[in-house]
Design a protein around this motif. Structure first.
Motif, PDB file in Angstrom:
ATOM      1  N   GLY A   1       1.542   5.732   0.886  1.00 19.82           N
ATOM      2  CA  GLY A   1       0.887   4.720   1.972  1.00 19.82           C
ATOM      3  C   GLY A   1      -0.422   4.567   1.604  1.00 19.82           C
ATOM      4  O   GLY A   1      -1.371   5.118   0.901  1.00 19.82           O
ATOM      5  N   GLY A   2      -0.895   3.502   2.649  1.00 17.85           N
ATOM      6  CA  GLY A   2      -2.414   3.252   2.486  1.00 17.85           C
ATOM      7  C   GLY A   2      -2.647   2.500   3.945  1.00 17.85           C
ATOM      8  O   GLY A   2      -1.957   1.912   4.383  1.00 17.85           O
ATOM      9  N   GLY A   3      -4.168   2.677   3.998  1.00 18.28           N
ATOM     10  CA  GLY A   3      -4.622   1.747   5.446  1.00 18.28           C
ATOM     11  C   GLY A   3      -5.988   1.879   5.425  1.00 18.28           C
ATOM     12  O   GLY A   3      -6.668   1.941   4.698  1.00 18.28           O
ATOM     13  N   TRP A   4      -6.376   1.659   6.790  1.00 13.84           N
ATOM     14  CA  TRP A   4      -7.699   1.712   7.290  1.00 13.84           C
ATOM     15  C   TRP A   4      -7.994   2.838   7.884  1.00 13.84           C
ATOM     16  O   TRP A   4      -7.403   3.469   8.841  1.00 13.84           O
ATOM     17  CB  TRP A   4      -7.522   0.636   8.264  1.00 13.84           C
ATOM     18  CG  TRP A   4      -9.217   0.255   8.915  1.00 13.84           C
ATOM     19  CD1 TRP A   4     -10.337   0.152   7.909  1.00 13.84           C
ATOM     20  CD2 TRP A   4      -9.309   0.317  10.087  1.00 13.84           C
ATOM     21  NE1 TRP A   4     -11.363   0.063   9.063  1.00 13.84           N
ATOM     22  CE2 TRP A   4     -11.022  -0.042  10.278  1.00 13.84           C
ATOM     23  CE3 TRP A   4      -8.677  -0.019  11.400  1.00 13.84           C
ATOM     24  CZ2 TRP A   4     -11.570  -0.294  11.538  1.00 13.84           C
ATOM     25  CZ3 TRP A   4      -9.328  -0.222  12.521  1.00 13.84           C
ATOM     26  CH2 TRP A   4     -10.873  -0.274  12.511  1.00 13.84           C
TER      27      TRP A   4
ATOM     28  N   LEU B   1      -5.612   6.037   1.035  1.00 18.97           N
ATOM     29  CA  LEU B   1      -4.363   6.279   0.353  1.00 18.97           C
ATOM     30  C   LEU B   1      -3.949   7.615   0.605  1.00 18.97           C
ATOM     31  O   LEU B   1      -4.327   8.557   0.644  1.00 18.97           O
ATOM     32  CB  LEU B   1      -4.492   6.270  -1.452  1.00 18.97           C
ATOM     33  CG  LEU B   1      -5.461   5.059  -1.777  1.00 18.97           C
ATOM     34  CD1 LEU B   1      -5.607   4.831  -3.095  1.00 18.97           C
ATOM     35  CD2 LEU B   1      -4.376   3.542  -1.252  1.00 18.97           C
ATOM     36  N   GLU B   2      -2.374   7.631   0.834  1.00 15.83           N
ATOM     37  CA  GLU B   2      -1.871   8.792   1.009  1.00 15.83           C
ATOM     38  C   GLU B   2      -0.502   9.002   0.195  1.00 15.83           C
ATOM     39  O   GLU B   2       0.155   8.223  -0.220  1.00 15.83           O
ATOM     40  CB  GLU B   2      -1.037   8.902   2.712  1.00 15.83           C
ATOM     41  CG  GLU B   2      -2.292   8.379   3.741  1.00 15.83           C
ATOM     42  CD  GLU B   2      -1.617   8.216   5.122  1.00 15.83           C
ATOM     43  OE1 GLU B   2      -2.277   8.725   6.136  1.00 15.83           O
ATOM     44  OE2 GLU B   2      -0.689   7.445   5.289  1.00 15.83           O
ATOM     45  N   ILE B   3      -0.181  10.149   0.052  1.00 12.06           N
ATOM     46  CA  ILE B   3       1.133  10.611  -0.578  1.00 12.06           C
ATOM     47  C   ILE B   3       1.417  12.064  -0.339  1.00 12.06           C
ATOM     48  O   ILE B   3       0.802  12.812   0.360  1.00 12.06           O
ATOM     49  CB  ILE B   3       0.776  10.728  -2.226  1.00 12.06           C
ATOM     50  CG1 ILE B   3       1.979  10.602  -3.046  1.00 12.06           C
ATOM     51  CG2 ILE B   3      -0.138  11.758  -2.845  1.00 12.06           C
ATOM     52  CD1 ILE B   3       1.782  10.412  -4.553  1.00 12.06           C
ATOM     53  N   GLY B   4       2.833  12.322  -0.416  1.00 11.88           N
ATOM     54  CA  GLY B   4       3.418  13.704  -0.090  1.00 11.88           C
ATOM     55  C   GLY B   4       4.952  13.717   0.002  1.00 11.88           C
ATOM     56  O   GLY B   4       5.266  12.438  -0.217  1.00 11.88           O
ATOM     57  N   ALA B   5       5.430  14.846  -0.284  1.00 10.33           N
ATOM     58  CA  ALA B   5       6.668  14.994  -0.145  1.00 10.33           C
ATOM     59  C   ALA B   5       7.111  16.281   0.730  1.00 10.33           C
ATOM     60  O   ALA B   5       6.465  17.329   0.665  1.00 10.33           O
ATOM     61  CB  ALA B   5       7.345  15.325  -1.614  1.00 10.33           C
ATOM     62  N   ARG B   6       8.151  16.156   1.335  1.00 11.96           N
ATOM     63  CA  ARG B   6       8.804  17.280   2.236  1.00 11.96           C
ATOM     64  C   ARG B   6      10.060  17.517   2.113  1.00 11.96           C
ATOM     65  O   ARG B   6      10.866  16.647   2.232  1.00 11.96           O
ATOM     66  CB  ARG B   6       8.296  17.033   3.804  1.00 11.96           C
ATOM     67  CG  ARG B   6       8.854  18.034   4.767  1.00 11.96           C
ATOM     68  CD  ARG B   6       8.359  17.708   6.327  1.00 11.96           C
ATOM     69  NE  ARG B   6       8.821  18.497   6.953  1.00 11.96           N
ATOM     70  CZ  ARG B   6       8.267  18.850   8.395  1.00 11.96           C
ATOM     71  NH1 ARG B   6       7.242  18.341   8.794  1.00 11.96           N
ATOM     72  NH2 ARG B   6       9.022  19.811   9.129  1.00 11.96           N
TER      73      ARG B   6
ATOM     74  N   ALA C   1      -5.147   4.002  10.484  1.00 20.39           N
ATOM     75  CA  ALA C   1      -4.220   3.162  10.658  1.00 20.39           C
ATOM     76  C   ALA C   1      -3.224   2.856   9.382  1.00 20.39           C
ATOM     77  O   ALA C   1      -3.993   1.849   8.538  1.00 20.39           O
ATOM     78  CB  ALA C   1      -4.353   1.969  11.256  1.00 20.39           C
ATOM     79  N   SER C   2      -2.192   3.366   9.077  1.00 20.37           N
ATOM     80  CA  SER C   2      -1.489   3.070   7.740  1.00 20.37           C
ATOM     81  C   SER C   2      -0.106   2.671   7.714  1.00 20.37           C
ATOM     82  O   SER C   2       0.721   2.951   8.840  1.00 20.37           O
ATOM     83  CB  SER C   2      -1.829   4.446   6.731  1.00 20.37           C
ATOM     84  OG  SER C   2      -0.872   5.459   7.361  1.00 20.37           O
TER      85      SER C   2
END
Length: 346
Positions: A41-44, A61-66, A286-287
């Motif tokens: 994801g991504g955002g402000w 910018l966001e990334i991950g796995a669970r 906020a993403s």
């Protein structure tokens, strides 16, 4: 068509648990296990800091796995390659692997009895577990030009002060320690180096609805790195921080949920080499997140069975059966209507 020539209706298609079928027979997923997913994801991400004022043009910018593994009295949470990168200026943090767990104890640790009006027992369970981190990193914290830190390993224990019956939602205390290494070009009186870091955090994670559309999470805690260099170890360093976030699934594309995440963060730290970066900092996020491969929850079939029982009409009580030899009560005759002629006898 049946043997007597009457057309028979086609059998209704089965709807799997966690899915919904509309009047046209189209199938769509309506429950999502947001504890088993990969996201990007991504955002402000605006920030207000004591040292640098405000920055309203920062992105994230966001990334991950669970992936959670569940049994009757245990839930293990595996999180892999989770991190975020801030843009303008560049700043990043994340880890390779994190594990934690929740356990349901069957034996109460404390049995408390109150005697107001009548005795009532209140059991306290010591639901303890284990957590561990492997290879965490922080690059250019607070927008510094050359600082970075590595976390080789972290380990400790957790105590669930509260969790739900599915061990999904919790309020817990997490304590332990880590081995860190601060890298970069530092002043002569602060060369950085390896540090032993005790830590303690209060954490909460709650999925509000069974479908997995709404999630609230938060944490607050402190870390106190103790550097091994003698001239650095004379000072007590602190990293205090907390966050509160809300995530909502509002759309699914090809049964892959899209979520909006809103979060607020804040903290204080004085462990960096450059003193001008010390102090308080608050910010927000906020993403939008694209979540892939989120199946229905482990308990989707249980939820469907409970909903079916709730929708089923209540059974009428059966008429009492008279005992053997008992004379059944006679039903009183209905009086004739006024003016009606009596029935003729046979």
């Amino acid at each position: 068509m049946s043997s007597d020539g009457v057309a028979s209706a086609a059998p209704a298609e089965e709807t799997p648990a966690g899915y919904f079928r509309d009047t046209s027979g189209r199938l769509m997923q309506t429950e999502f296990d947001m504890n088993r997913r990969f996201w990007i994801g991504g955002g402000w991400a605006p920030v207000f800091s004591q040292h640098g004022g405000r920055n309203l043009a920062r992105g994230v910018l966001e990334i991950g796995a669970r992936s959670d593994v569940v049994s009757d009295a245990w839930r293990g949470r595996f999180r892999v390659l989770e991190g975020e990168a801030m843009l303008a200026p560049l700043e990043a943090r994340g880890f390779v692997l994190r594990y934690d767990e929740s356990r349901e104890s069957q034996t109460p640790f404390l049995r408390n009895t109150t005697f107001w009006h009548e005795p009532v027992r209140h059991d306290v369970y010591l639901n303890v577990g284990f957590w561990g981190d492997v290879m965490g990193a922080e690059l250019r914290p607070r927008g510094s030009e050359d600082e970075a830190s590595l976390r080789f390993v972290g380990i400790g224990g957790t105590w669930d002060m509260w969790h739900d019956r599915e061990l999904e939602d919790y309020l817990r205390v997490r304590v332990g320690g880590a081995i860190d290494d601060r890298l970069g070009s530092f002043a002569e009186d602060d060369p950085g180096g390896v540090a032993i870091t005790p830590l303690a955090r209060l954490e909460a994670d709650v999925i509000i609805d069974r479908a997995g559309y709404h999630r609230v999470s938060g944490d607050v805690g402190i870390e106190t790195p103790v550097f091994m260099e003698q001239n650095v170890a004379r000072r007590v360093r602190r990293r205090f921080g907390g966050s509160l976030g809300y995530e909502m699934v509002f759309l699914a594309v090809n049964d892959q949920p899209i979520s909006l995440r809103l979060a607020g963060t804040g903290g204080y730290r004085d462990d960096l080499a450059r003193s001008e970066l010390h102090g308080w900092e608050v910010g927000g996020v906020a993403s939008l997140r694209i979540n892939l491969w989120a199946p229905p929850t482990y308990f989707a079939e249980t939820h469907a069975a409970e909903a079916a029982r709730a929708a089923r009409p209540a059974a009428k009580p059966a008429a009492p059966v008279p005992a053997p030899g008992a004379v059944a009560p006679s039903t009183p005759a209905t009086p004739p209507a006024p003016g009606a002629r009596p029935a003729a006898s046979p």
